[in-house]
Design a protein around this motif. Sequence first.
Motif, PDB file in Angstrom:
ATOM      1  N   ARG A 267       0.876  -1.441  -0.294  1.00 50.20           N
ATOM      2  CA  ARG A 267      -0.087   0.353   0.299  1.00 50.20           C
ATOM      3  C   ARG A 267       0.873   0.972   0.024  1.00 50.20           C
ATOM      4  O   ARG A 267       0.637   2.735  -0.215  1.00 50.20           O
ATOM      5  N   PHE A 268       1.738   1.734   0.741  1.00 47.33           N
ATOM      6  CA  PHE A 268       2.944   2.663   1.095  1.00 47.33           C
ATOM      7  C   PHE A 268       3.537   2.702  -0.513  1.00 47.33           C
ATOM      8  O   PHE A 268       3.508   3.715  -0.637  1.00 47.33           O
ATOM      9  N   ARG A 269       4.116   1.539  -0.896  1.00 46.32           N
ATOM     10  CA  ARG A 269       4.479   1.653  -2.299  1.00 46.32           C
ATOM     11  C   ARG A 269       3.872   1.978  -3.611  1.00 46.32           C
ATOM     12  O   ARG A 269       4.303   3.220  -4.036  1.00 46.32           O
ATOM     13  N   ALA A 270       2.003   1.934  -3.704  1.00 47.72           N
ATOM     14  CA  ALA A 270       0.756   1.972  -4.647  1.00 47.72           C
ATOM     15  C   ALA A 270       0.865   3.964  -4.026  1.00 47.72           C
ATOM     16  O   ALA A 270       0.225   4.564  -5.237  1.00 47.72           O
ATOM     17  N   GLU A 271       0.978   4.396  -2.685  1.00 50.50           N
ATOM     18  CA  GLU A 271       1.304   6.165  -2.579  1.00 50.50           C
ATOM     19  C   GLU A 271       2.061   6.289  -3.179  1.00 50.50           C
ATOM     20  O   GLU A 271       2.221   7.701  -3.705  1.00 50.50           O
ATOM     21  N   GLU A 272       2.634   5.818  -2.948  1.00 49.61           N
ATOM     22  CA  GLU A 272       4.395   5.998  -3.508  1.00 49.61           C
ATOM     23  C   GLU A 272       4.342   6.240  -4.372  1.00 49.61           C
ATOM     24  O   GLU A 272       4.775   7.784  -5.565  1.00 49.61           O
ATOM     25  N   THR A 273       3.329   5.616  -5.735  1.00 49.43           N
ATOM     26  CA  THR A 273       3.687   5.694  -6.839  1.00 49.43           C
ATOM     27  C   THR A 273       2.409   6.813  -7.413  1.00 49.43           C
ATOM     28  O   THR A 273       3.111   7.974  -8.168  1.00 49.43           O
ATOM     29  N   MET A 274       2.120   7.015  -6.609  1.00 46.93           N
ATOM     30  CA  MET A 274       0.421   7.938  -7.569  1.00 46.93           C
ATOM     31  C   MET A 274       0.935   9.105  -6.294  1.00 46.93           C
ATOM     32  O   MET A 274       0.572  10.111  -8.005  1.00 46.93           O
ATOM     33  N   VAL A 275       1.581   9.694  -6.082  1.00 46.07           N
ATOM     34  CA  VAL A 275       1.634  10.931  -5.126  1.00 46.07           C
ATOM     35  C   VAL A 275       2.724  11.868  -6.211  1.00 46.07           C
ATOM     36  O   VAL A 275       2.370  12.513  -6.834  1.00 46.07           O
ATOM     37  N   LYS A 276       3.654  10.259  -7.227  1.00 50.21           N
ATOM     38  CA  LYS A 276       4.877  10.727  -8.086  1.00 50.21           C
ATOM     39  C   LYS A 276       3.976  11.773  -9.623  1.00 50.21           C
ATOM     40  O   LYS A 276       4.706  12.121 -10.096  1.00 50.21           O
ATOM     41  N   HIS A 277       3.039  10.488  -9.612  1.00 51.87           N
ATOM     42  CA  HIS A 277       1.892  10.879 -11.007  1.00 51.87           C
ATOM     43  C   HIS A 277       1.553  12.013 -11.111  1.00 51.87           C
ATOM     44  O   HIS A 277       1.799  13.218 -11.249  1.00 51.87           O
ATOM     45  N   VAL A 278       1.157  12.826  -9.439  1.00 50.26           N
ATOM     46  CA  VAL A 278       0.389  13.686  -9.556  1.00 50.26           C
ATOM     47  C   VAL A 278       1.281  14.667  -9.467  1.00 50.26           C
ATOM     48  O   VAL A 278       1.265  15.875 -10.098  1.00 50.26           O
ATOM     49  N   ASN A 279       2.855  14.324  -8.505  1.00 49.17           N
ATOM     50  CA  ASN A 279       3.795  15.554  -8.907  1.00 49.17           C
ATOM     51  C   ASN A 279       4.282  15.978  -9.841  1.00 49.17           C
ATOM     52  O   ASN A 279       4.827  16.978 -10.506  1.00 49.17           O
ATOM     53  N   TYR A 280       4.172  14.749 -10.913  1.00 48.26           N
ATOM     54  CA  TYR A 280       4.758  14.897 -12.205  1.00 48.26           C
ATOM     55  C   TYR A 280       3.568  16.185 -13.481  1.00 48.26           C
ATOM     56  O   TYR A 280       3.966  17.278 -14.036  1.00 48.26           O
ATOM     57  N   ARG A 281       2.082  15.961 -13.189  1.00 53.20           N
ATOM     58  CA  ARG A 281       0.936  16.704 -13.349  1.00 53.20           C
ATOM     59  C   ARG A 281       1.487  17.821 -13.445  1.00 53.20           C
ATOM     60  O   ARG A 281       1.163  18.900 -14.010  1.00 53.20           O
ATOM     61  N   ILE A 282       1.662  18.401 -11.762  1.00 58.46           N
ATOM     62  CA  ILE A 282       2.109  18.990 -11.198  1.00 58.46           C
ATOM     63  C   ILE A 282       2.566  20.318 -11.900  1.00 58.46           C
ATOM     64  O   ILE A 282       2.921  21.473 -11.969  1.00 58.46           O
ATOM     65  N   SER A 283       3.937  19.813 -11.399  1.00 57.96           N
ATOM     66  CA  SER A 283       5.089  20.190 -12.682  1.00 57.96           C
ATOM     67  C   SER A 283       5.067  20.704 -13.987  1.00 57.96           C
ATOM     68  O   SER A 283       5.528  21.014 -14.415  1.00 57.96           O
ATOM     69  N   ALA A 284       4.611  19.789 -14.733  1.00 60.56           N
ATOM     70  CA  ALA A 284       4.428  19.758 -15.857  1.00 60.56           C
ATOM     71  C   ALA A 284       3.572  21.372 -16.305  1.00 60.56           C
ATOM     72  O   ALA A 284       4.021  22.554 -16.552  1.00 60.56           O
ATOM     73  N   ARG A 285       2.609  21.485 -15.113  1.00 62.81           N
ATOM     74  CA  ARG A 285       1.627  22.224 -15.353  1.00 62.81           C
ATOM     75  C   ARG A 285       2.531  24.178 -15.050  1.00 62.81           C
ATOM     76  O   ARG A 285       2.352  25.003 -15.479  1.00 62.81           O
ATOM     77  N   LEU A 286       3.422  24.088 -13.935  1.00 60.43           N
ATOM     78  CA  LEU A 286       3.597  25.072 -13.568  1.00 60.43           C
ATOM     79  C   LEU A 286       4.839  25.339 -14.322  1.00 60.43           C
ATOM     80  O   LEU A 286       5.812  26.491 -14.712  1.00 60.43           O
ATOM     81  N   HIS A 287       5.862  24.520 -15.008  1.00 64.72           N
ATOM     82  CA  HIS A 287       6.682  24.452 -16.000  1.00 64.72           C
ATOM     83  C   HIS A 287       6.284  25.406 -17.828  1.00 64.72           C
ATOM     84  O   HIS A 287       7.240  25.493 -18.345  1.00 64.72           O
ATOM     85  N   SER A 288       5.128  24.841 -17.972  1.00 65.44           N
ATOM     86  CA  SER A 288       4.323  25.657 -19.017  1.00 65.44           C
ATOM     87  C   SER A 288       4.488  26.893 -19.309  1.00 65.44           C
ATOM     88  O   SER A 288       4.607  27.213 -19.574  1.00 65.44           O
ATOM     89  N   ALA A 289       4.684  27.487 -17.607  1.00 69.24           N
ATOM     90  CA  ALA A 289       4.843  29.378 -17.661  1.00 69.24           C
ATOM     91  C   ALA A 289       5.782  29.631 -17.491  1.00 69.24           C
ATOM     92  O   ALA A 289       5.837  30.755 -17.480  1.00 69.24           O
ATOM     93  N   TYR A 290       6.604  28.786 -16.518  1.00 73.47           N
ATOM     94  CA  TYR A 290       7.195  29.030 -15.541  1.00 73.47           C
ATOM     95  C   TYR A 290       8.597  28.001 -15.124  1.00 73.47           C
ATOM     96  O   TYR A 290       9.057  27.443 -14.969  1.00 73.47           O
ATOM     97  N   PRO A 291       9.867  27.883 -16.355  1.00 77.95           N
ATOM     98  CA  PRO A 291      10.246  26.581 -16.948  1.00 77.95           C
ATOM     99  C   PRO A 291      11.247  26.277 -16.188  1.00 77.95           C
ATOM    100  O   PRO A 291      11.821  25.580 -15.569  1.00 77.95           O
ATOM    101  N   ASP A 292      11.653  27.872 -15.023  1.00 81.67           N
ATOM    102  CA  ASP A 292      12.983  27.294 -13.499  1.00 81.67           C
ATOM    103  C   ASP A 292      11.956  26.986 -12.729  1.00 81.67           C
ATOM    104  O   ASP A 292      12.620  26.683 -11.460  1.00 81.67           O
ATOM    105  N   ALA A 293      11.131  26.455 -12.174  1.00 83.19           N
ATOM    106  CA  ALA A 293       9.742  26.517 -10.994  1.00 83.19           C
ATOM    107  C   ALA A 293      10.412  25.083 -10.858  1.00 83.19           C
ATOM    108  O   ALA A 293      10.331  24.128 -11.305  1.00 83.19           O
TER     109      ALA A 293
END
Length: 258
Positions: free
Chosen positions: A78-104
């Motif tokens: 369960r911990f590994r599944a939660e960790e993987t899920m958080v990483k997926h969301v992290n990538y989505r957030i980073s992609a959204r921020l980098h679209s406007a602020y590449p150094d964010a």
Amino acid sequence: MYVKVYERLWCSVSVLVGAVLAVFAFVPGAWRTGILLLVFAVWGIWVFMIILRPRIAWRRAQRNFLGRRRSTGDGQARFRAEETMVKHVNYRISARLHSAYPDASWEWETKDPARLIVRGGKGRLLLHGVPDYNYAEVDLRPNGCMECSLLRVVPVPSEHDLKEETPRADEQFNPQVWFEIQGRQVLEELIADLDSRGHNSLIMNEDGSVTVEGEFDDKAVPAFTSFPSKVHWPQTVRVLESEGYAADVDGEAIRVTW
């Protein structure tokens, strides 16, 4: 373990034989059958405790061990599944921020992001490398959509900060505007009255009061509800001169002559 069990079993048999011989030797015939039944019943219970109790305890310990091992394995999965899920969301957030602020770059300000992702809701991010913003708010919705809003969080100014900012507000003071709104009318009324009685000057004090030599027992009387501070007196003098008055800074006041 089995060696100890057999030793105890043979010991119990010896005790049983001794007890049976004692019954035949000392118990009368009328009581002998009942006593023998009681002896064998006690011996049977003893044998049960010797043979089966350790096995039952061992089985119970084995079940507990397997249960703990299974629960530990489930928790790790369960911990590994939660960790993987958080990483997926992290990538989505980073992609959204980098679209406007590449150094964010950013980090979770919310304590348990996995719980937030599962249940949905709004979480807070601490931003780095994003000009003019220091936080972001992420709205994770049950339908899978994600909204990201940039925030700028600043502390409420203290009383000391407000006092320090007062000169800044004063720097925006415009003597020309002050003269048009208040100064012109007050001066025209004062000068008209004083000139009709032979006066040709007055003194405007920093607190907005006016002093006239030979009037009001040479005491200052209130005249202006507001008055330019000393830093604006040179500009105030120029405004008065442009309106046809002779004015100059006289120590702690402005002297106006007509």
